[in-house]
Design a protein around this motif. Structure first.
Motif, mmCIF file in Angstrom:
data_model
loop_
_atom_site.group_PDB
_atom_site.id
_atom_site.type_symbol
_atom_site.label_atom_id
_atom_site.label_comp_id
_atom_site.label_asym_id
_atom_site.label_seq_id
_atom_site.Cartn_x
_atom_site.Cartn_y
_atom_site.Cartn_z
ATOM 1 N N TYR A 93 0.811 -1.215 0.000
ATOM 2 C CA TYR A 93 0.000 0.000 0.000
ATOM 3 C C TYR A 93 0.850 1.272 0.000
ATOM 4 O O TYR A 93 0.459 2.280 -0.586
ATOM 5 N N LEU A 94 2.012 1.244 0.620
ATOM 6 C CA LEU A 94 2.854 2.434 0.644
ATOM 7 C C LEU A 94 3.568 2.666 -0.679
ATOM 8 O O LEU A 94 3.907 3.808 -1.012
ATOM 9 N N LEU A 95 3.825 1.608 -1.419
ATOM 10 C CA LEU A 95 4.531 1.740 -2.689
ATOM 11 C C LEU A 95 3.590 1.953 -3.868
ATOM 12 O O LEU A 95 3.999 1.846 -5.023
ATOM 13 N N GLY A 96 2.337 2.255 -3.598
ATOM 14 C CA GLY A 96 1.354 2.459 -4.667
ATOM 15 C C GLY A 96 1.729 3.583 -5.606
ATOM 16 O O GLY A 96 1.447 3.534 -6.805
ATOM 17 N N ALA A 97 2.380 4.615 -5.094
ATOM 18 C CA ALA A 97 2.753 5.755 -5.930
ATOM 19 C C ALA A 97 3.952 5.439 -6.825
ATOM 20 O O ALA A 97 4.206 6.144 -7.796
ATOM 21 N N GLN A 98 4.698 4.404 -6.502
ATOM 22 C CA GLN A 98 5.896 4.050 -7.264
ATOM 23 C C GLN A 98 5.578 3.280 -8.543
ATOM 24 O O GLN A 98 6.449 3.041 -9.355
ATOM 25 N N GLY A 99 4.357 2.833 -8.675
ATOM 26 C CA GLY A 99 3.966 2.063 -9.855
ATOM 27 C C GLY A 99 3.651 0.627 -9.475
ATOM 28 O O GLY A 99 4.104 0.122 -8.438
ATOM 29 N N PRO A 100 2.869 -0.041 -10.319
ATOM 30 C CA PRO A 100 2.437 -1.395 -9.974
ATOM 31 C C PRO A 100 3.573 -2.417 -9.926
ATOM 32 O O PRO A 100 3.522 -3.359 -9.147
ATOM 33 N N LEU A 101 4.602 -2.247 -10.728
ATOM 34 C CA LEU A 101 5.704 -3.201 -10.725
ATOM 35 C C LEU A 101 6.429 -3.199 -9.382
ATOM 36 O O LEU A 101 6.685 -4.256 -8.792
ATOM 37 N N TRP A 155 3.833 -4.489 -6.547
ATOM 38 C CA TRP A 155 3.679 -5.954 -6.509
ATOM 39 C C TRP A 155 4.999 -6.644 -6.189
ATOM 40 O O TRP A 155 5.019 -7.689 -5.544
ATOM 41 N N GLY A 156 6.100 -6.069 -6.627
ATOM 42 C CA GLY A 156 7.414 -6.636 -6.306
ATOM 43 C C GLY A 156 7.668 -6.646 -4.810
ATOM 44 O O GLY A 156 8.182 -7.622 -4.257
ATOM 45 N N GLY A 157 7.318 -5.542 -4.150
ATOM 46 C CA GLY A 157 7.484 -5.480 -2.690
ATOM 47 C C GLY A 157 6.619 -6.501 -1.980
ATOM 48 O O GLY A 157 7.056 -7.152 -1.023
ATOM 49 N N LEU A 158 5.370 -6.649 -2.446
ATOM 50 C CA LEU A 158 4.467 -7.625 -1.828
ATOM 51 C C LEU A 158 4.988 -9.039 -2.016
ATOM 52 O O LEU A 158 5.085 -9.813 -1.048
ATOM 53 N N ILE A 159 5.359 -9.374 -3.239
ATOM 54 C CA ILE A 159 5.811 -10.742 -3.519
ATOM 55 C C ILE A 159 7.124 -11.042 -2.812
ATOM 56 O O ILE A 159 7.308 -12.125 -2.246
ATOM 57 N N ALA A 160 8.040 -10.070 -2.795
ATOM 58 C CA ALA A 160 9.315 -10.277 -2.103
ATOM 59 C C ALA A 160 9.097 -10.516 -0.610
ATOM 60 O O ALA A 160 9.709 -11.415 -0.009
ATOM 61 N N GLY A 161 8.216 -9.737 -0.005
ATOM 62 C CA GLY A 161 7.935 -9.920 1.421
ATOM 63 C C GLY A 161 7.289 -11.264 1.714
ATOM 64 O O GLY A 161 7.640 -11.935 2.694
ATOM 65 N N LEU A 162 6.364 -11.682 0.849
ATOM 66 C CA LEU A 162 5.705 -12.971 1.069
ATOM 67 C C LEU A 162 6.654 -14.139 0.837
ATOM 68 O O LEU A 162 6.611 -15.148 1.554
#
Length: 127
Positions: free
Chosen positions: A33-41, A44-51
Motif C-alpha cells: 500500500y505504501l509503494l502504490g505511488a511508485q507504480g504497480p511493478l 507488486w514486487g514489494g508484496l511478492i518479495a515480502g511474502l
C-alpha cells in the motif's frame, strides 16, 4: 501394529520465527500500500518479495518442516491410490445420474399423491 507418536515441543526459536513470519507478512502488505505511488511493478514486487521471504522463514521453522513432511506423506499416499478407469468412471457417473432421476420422480410422485389425498380427499378443496 503399535506405532509411537513423537511430539516435538516447539522451541522459543520456532516461536520467534513464526512471529517474524507474521511481521514479514504484515510488512509486505504495508509495503504494497505504501509503494502504490511508485507504480504497480514496484508495488507488486514489494508484496511478492515480502511474502517469499516470509515463506522461506516459515519453512525453516519446525512447523514448516512438519508441513513439508506432511506434504511428502500425502503425495506418497496419493501414489498408492488405484484410480478408476475411464469406463468405470463413466459407468459410475451414469448410475448416479440415473439414481438422481429415479429419486426425483419418486419424490415428485409422493408429493403429488400426498397433495391429492390431503387437499382433494381429506379437506375437499379443489385445486
Amino acid at each position: 501394529m503399535a506405532s509411537t507418536q513423537v511430539e516435538t515441543v516447539s522451541s522459543g526459536a520456532d516461536k520467534a520465527r513464526l512471529a517474524i513470519v507474521g511481521l514479514l507478512v504484515i510488512g509486505a502488505l504495508v509495503a504494497f500500500y505504501l509503494l502504490g505511488a511508485q507504480g504497480p511493478l514496484v508495488q507488486w514486487g514489494g508484496l511478492i518479495a515480502g511474502l517469499v521471504l516470509a515463506a522461506v522463514v516459515f519453512f525453516t521453522s519446525e512447523y514448516g518442516k512438519r508441513l513439508v513432511a506432511f506434504g511428502r506423506d500425502a503425495w506418497r499416499e496419493v501414489k498408492k491410490v488405484v484410480w478408476p478407469s475411464r469406463k468405470e468412471t463413466l459407468q459410475t457417473t451414469a448410475f448416479v445420474f440415473a439414481f438422481a432421476v429415479v429419486m426425483a420422480l419418486f419424490l415428485w410422485l409422493t408429493d403429488k399423491t400426498l397433495e391429492w389425498v390431503l387437499y382433494d380427499l381429506v379437506l375437499g378443496w379443489r385445486g
